[in-house]
Design a protein around this motif. Structure first.
Motif, PDB file in Angstrom:
ATOM      1  N   VAL A   3       0.845  -1.201   0.000  1.00 22.19           N
ATOM      2  CA  VAL A   3       0.000   0.000   0.000  1.00 22.19           C
ATOM      3  C   VAL A   3       0.876   1.244   0.000  1.00 22.19           C
ATOM      4  N   GLY A   4       0.339   2.328  -0.523  1.00 26.12           N
ATOM      5  CA  GLY A   4       1.102   3.573  -0.524  1.00 26.12           C
ATOM      6  C   GLY A   4       0.319   4.692  -1.168  1.00 26.12           C
ATOM      7  N   ALA A   5       0.924   5.880  -1.134  1.00 28.13           N
ATOM      8  CA  ALA A   5       0.309   7.046  -1.781  1.00 28.13           C
ATOM      9  C   ALA A   5       0.237   6.779  -3.281  1.00 28.13           C
ATOM     10  N   ARG A   6      -0.872   7.146  -3.923  1.00 31.79           N
ATOM     11  CA  ARG A   6      -1.041   6.726  -5.327  1.00 31.79           C
ATOM     12  C   ARG A   6      -0.033   7.392  -6.260  1.00 31.79           C
ATOM     13  N   GLY A   7       0.434   8.582  -5.893  1.00 30.81           N
ATOM     14  CA  GLY A   7       1.425   9.241  -6.751  1.00 30.81           C
ATOM     15  C   GLY A   7       2.859   8.944  -6.331  1.00 30.81           C
ATOM     16  N   GLY A   8       3.031   8.118  -5.300  1.00 33.37           N
ATOM     17  CA  GLY A   8       4.354   7.864  -4.744  1.00 33.37           C
ATOM     18  C   GLY A   8       4.625   8.789  -3.559  1.00 33.37           C
ATOM     19  N   GLY A   9       5.725   8.569  -2.853  1.00 32.48           N
ATOM     20  CA  GLY A   9       6.051   9.365  -1.670  1.00 32.48           C
ATOM     21  C   GLY A   9       5.461   8.743  -0.418  1.00 32.48           C
ATOM     22  N   SER A  10       5.705   9.405   0.719  1.00 34.20           N
ATOM     23  CA  SER A  10       5.237   8.800   1.979  1.00 34.20           C
ATOM     24  C   SER A  10       3.812   9.258   2.286  1.00 34.20           C
ATOM     25  N   SER A  11       3.149   8.478   3.136  1.00 24.91           N
ATOM     26  CA  SER A  11       1.767   8.796   3.485  1.00 24.91           C
ATOM     27  C   SER A  11       1.478   8.207   4.864  1.00 24.91           C
ATOM     28  N   HIS A  12       1.090   9.061   5.804  1.00 23.60           N
ATOM     29  CA  HIS A  12       0.812   8.529   7.147  1.00 23.60           C
ATOM     30  C   HIS A  12      -0.431   7.639   7.131  1.00 23.60           C
ATOM     31  N   LEU A  13      -1.347   7.918   6.181  1.00 20.00           N
ATOM     32  CA  LEU A  13      -2.540   7.059   6.076  1.00 20.00           C
ATOM     33  C   LEU A  13      -2.140   5.662   5.606  1.00 20.00           C
ATOM     34  N   ALA A  14      -1.217   5.604   4.625  1.00 20.08           N
ATOM     35  CA  ALA A  14      -0.742   4.294   4.141  1.00 20.08           C
ATOM     36  C   ALA A  14      -0.029   3.564   5.267  1.00 20.08           C
ATOM     37  N   ASP A  15       0.758   4.288   6.073  1.00 17.49           N
ATOM     38  CA  ASP A  15       1.438   3.657   7.219  1.00 17.49           C
ATOM     39  C   ASP A  15       0.406   3.031   8.158  1.00 17.49           C
ATOM     40  N   ARG A  16      -0.676   3.779   8.400  1.00 13.83           N
ATOM     41  CA  ARG A  16      -1.694   3.302   9.346  1.00 13.83           C
ATOM     42  C   ARG A  16      -2.398   2.056   8.783  1.00 13.83           C
ATOM     43  N   VAL A  17      -2.771   2.122   7.513  1.00 13.04           N
ATOM     44  CA  VAL A  17      -3.440   0.968   6.884  1.00 13.04           C
ATOM     45  C   VAL A  17      -2.473  -0.226   6.842  1.00 13.04           C
ATOM     46  N   GLY A  18      -1.213   0.039   6.516  1.00 14.54           N
ATOM     47  CA  GLY A  18      -0.218  -1.031   6.454  1.00 14.54           C
ATOM     48  C   GLY A  18      -0.068  -1.730   7.798  1.00 14.54           C
ATOM     49  N   ARG A  19      -0.012  -0.943   8.875  1.00 15.97           N
ATOM     50  CA  ARG A  19       0.112  -1.538  10.223  1.00 15.97           C
ATOM     51  C   ARG A  19      -1.117  -2.373  10.560  1.00 15.97           C
ATOM     52  N   THR A  20      -2.287  -1.876  10.158  1.00 11.22           N
ATOM     53  CA  THR A  20      -3.537  -2.602  10.441  1.00 11.22           C
ATOM     54  C   THR A  20      -3.549  -3.948   9.713  1.00 11.22           C
ATOM     55  N   PHE A  21      -3.143  -3.944   8.445  1.00  6.11           N
ATOM     56  CA  PHE A  21      -3.129  -5.181   7.655  1.00  6.11           C
ATOM     57  C   PHE A  21      -2.113  -6.172   8.234  1.00  6.11           C
ATOM     58  N   ALA A  22      -0.936  -5.666   8.577  1.00  6.79           N
ATOM     59  CA  ALA A  22       0.114  -6.556   9.097  1.00  6.79           C
ATOM     60  C   ALA A  22      -0.353  -7.199  10.402  1.00  6.79           C
ATOM     61  N   ALA A  23      -1.015  -6.395  11.263  1.00  9.85           N
ATOM     62  CA  ALA A  23      -1.479  -6.932  12.542  1.00  9.85           C
ATOM     63  C   ALA A  23      -2.558  -7.990  12.336  1.00  9.85           C
ATOM     64  N   ALA A  24      -3.257  -7.938  11.197  1.00  5.81           N
ATOM     65  CA  ALA A  24      -4.306  -8.921  10.908  1.00  5.81           C
ATOM     66  C   ALA A  24      -3.728 -10.201  10.300  1.00  5.81           C
ATOM     67  N   GLY A  25      -2.412 -10.237  10.095  1.00  4.01           N
ATOM     68  CA  GLY A  25      -1.797 -11.466   9.570  1.00  4.01           C
ATOM     69  C   GLY A  25      -1.567 -11.453   8.077  1.00  4.01           C
ATOM     70  N   LEU A  26      -1.752 -10.275   7.457  1.00  8.89           N
ATOM     71  CA  LEU A  26      -1.471 -10.164   6.016  1.00  8.89           C
ATOM     72  C   LEU A  26      -0.038  -9.659   5.842  1.00  8.89           C
ATOM     73  N   GLU A  27       0.731 -10.346   5.024  1.00 12.79           N
ATOM     74  CA  GLU A  27       2.085  -9.883   4.718  1.00 12.79           C
ATOM     75  C   GLU A  27       1.933  -8.536   4.003  1.00 12.79           C
ATOM     76  N   THR A  28       2.423  -7.471   4.617  1.00 10.28           N
ATOM     77  CA  THR A  28       2.138  -6.132   4.061  1.00 10.28           C
ATOM     78  C   THR A  28       3.385  -5.260   4.020  1.00 10.28           C
ATOM     79  N   ALA A  29       3.558  -4.560   2.932  1.00 12.79           N
ATOM     80  CA  ALA A  29       4.631  -3.574   2.829  1.00 12.79           C
ATOM     81  C   ALA A  29       4.014  -2.219   2.517  1.00 12.79           C
ATOM     82  N   VAL A  30       4.597  -1.163   3.072  1.00 13.62           N
ATOM     83  CA  VAL A  30       4.196   0.201   2.718  1.00 13.62           C
ATOM     84  C   VAL A  30       5.278   0.726   1.785  1.00 13.62           C
TER      85      VAL A  30
END
Ligand code: KPL
Length: 301
Positions: A142-169
């Motif tokens: 997951v990430g910002a659609r145009g590239g670069g960092s995104s605190h929202l993507a970080d939050r979603v990434g952490r949520t997915f990883a905690a649910a057991g999905l292999e996730t990269a931001v």
């Protein structure tokens, strides 16, 4: 977190099911009637490589919903309708976890909420209403659609990883989306036309076609200003075919169910971008023509 999964077919049900494990999140699945009814009646069962038995909310009506995140997993042809329905609701972020290109732009054009880009290479198949099987472990990016960092993507990434999905931001989503396009362009039409599992793409007869298709996609990506090497595109395609060897690709599932496929947003997209730039993409063109004629013969286009 409150999470809406808009278009809970195979991948959406897998992701939604895992997020709902141990009631970690309040998940609503927007699904077809038979699936929504079965989930409401007996819950959702996730089987196979990942397992869960959960009770998310299920509905067929995607209008006027509100959540922290809406995860969009509809087919590309349904993205505009999904955007229209989501626009009647309220979300802090919307994540596209779809095949093909252009989905994020369609969503962003209709929605006030920030739209994140995502890719998923998990194998999933909806076995029956209320039951989804994980047929291959993969990765969500997951990430910002145009590239670069995104605190929202970080939050979603952490949520997915905690649910057991292999996730990269990732901070290079445009490149990731093209790489995933090369994966789908190489695997999906071959498996759909030959009615074989993803792993068969690695076999002698098919592998050359799949490699050429992935290489052509990388060349078009570079012509569009995205730094994707032939080698990375082929390696990504082969890695996903290996990891999801026993999986029926989404295009094969569409063909088996006599549904219109996502060919226009996958190989067809590569052909369109190549035509605009005067590039030759014979493998993508041939696969596109074959799948389109299959659709035409069944009155699906
Ligand atoms: O995205 C997929 C699809 O089937 O559409 C892969 C990753 C190839 C898994 O089958």
């Amino acid at each position: 977190m409150e999470i809406v999964v808009f278009g809970a077919g195979s991948l959406g049900s897998l992701v939604g099911g895992l997020l709902a494990r141990e009631r970690a999140h309040d998940v609503t699945l927007v699904a077809r009637r038979d699936h929504a009814d079965a989930v409401r009646e007996s819950g959702l069962r996730v089987e196979g490589e990942l397992e869960a038995r959960v009770d998310p909310t299920a509905t067929t009506d995607g209008r006027e919903l509100a959540a922290d995140v809406a995860i969009v997993t509809v087919k590309t042809a349904d993205t505009a309708a999904a955007a229209e329905a989501l626009a009647t609701g309220s979300f802090d972020a919307v994540l596209s976890l779809q095949n093909g290109m252009g989905n994020e732009e369609t969503l962003a054009g209709a929605l006030d909420a920030p739209v994140l880009a995502g890719t998923a290479s998990y194998g999933a198949i909806r076995r029956e209403p209320g039951v989804v099987e994980c047929t291959g472990l993969g990765e969500v990016v997951v990430g910002a659609r145009g590239g670069g960092s995104s605190h929202l993507a970080d939050r979603v990434g952490r949520t997915f990883a905690a649910a057991g999905l292999e996730t990269a931001v990732a901070d290079d989503m445009p490149r990731r989306l093209w790489e995933k396009l090369a994966v789908n362009a190489g695997i999906n039409p071959i498996t759909a036309l030959a009615d074989v599992d993803n792993g068969a793409v690695l076999e002698r007869a098919a592998i050359e076609v799949a490699r050429v298709t992935a290489r052509e996609t990388a060349r078009v990506a570079r012509a569009c200003g995205v730094d994707l090497s032939d080698r990375d595109a082929v390696a990504a395609m082969e890695a996903v075919a290996t990891d999801t060897a026993a999986n029926a690709s989404s295009m094969r599932q569409d063909v088996r169910a006599e549904r219109r496929t996502e060919i226009d947003a996958i190989n067809g997209y590569v052909v369109d971008r190549a035509d605009e730039r005067g590039l030759e993409v014979p493998a993508n063109r041939t696969l596109t023509a074959l799948v389109r004629s299959w659709e035409r013969a069944r009155g699906l286009r």
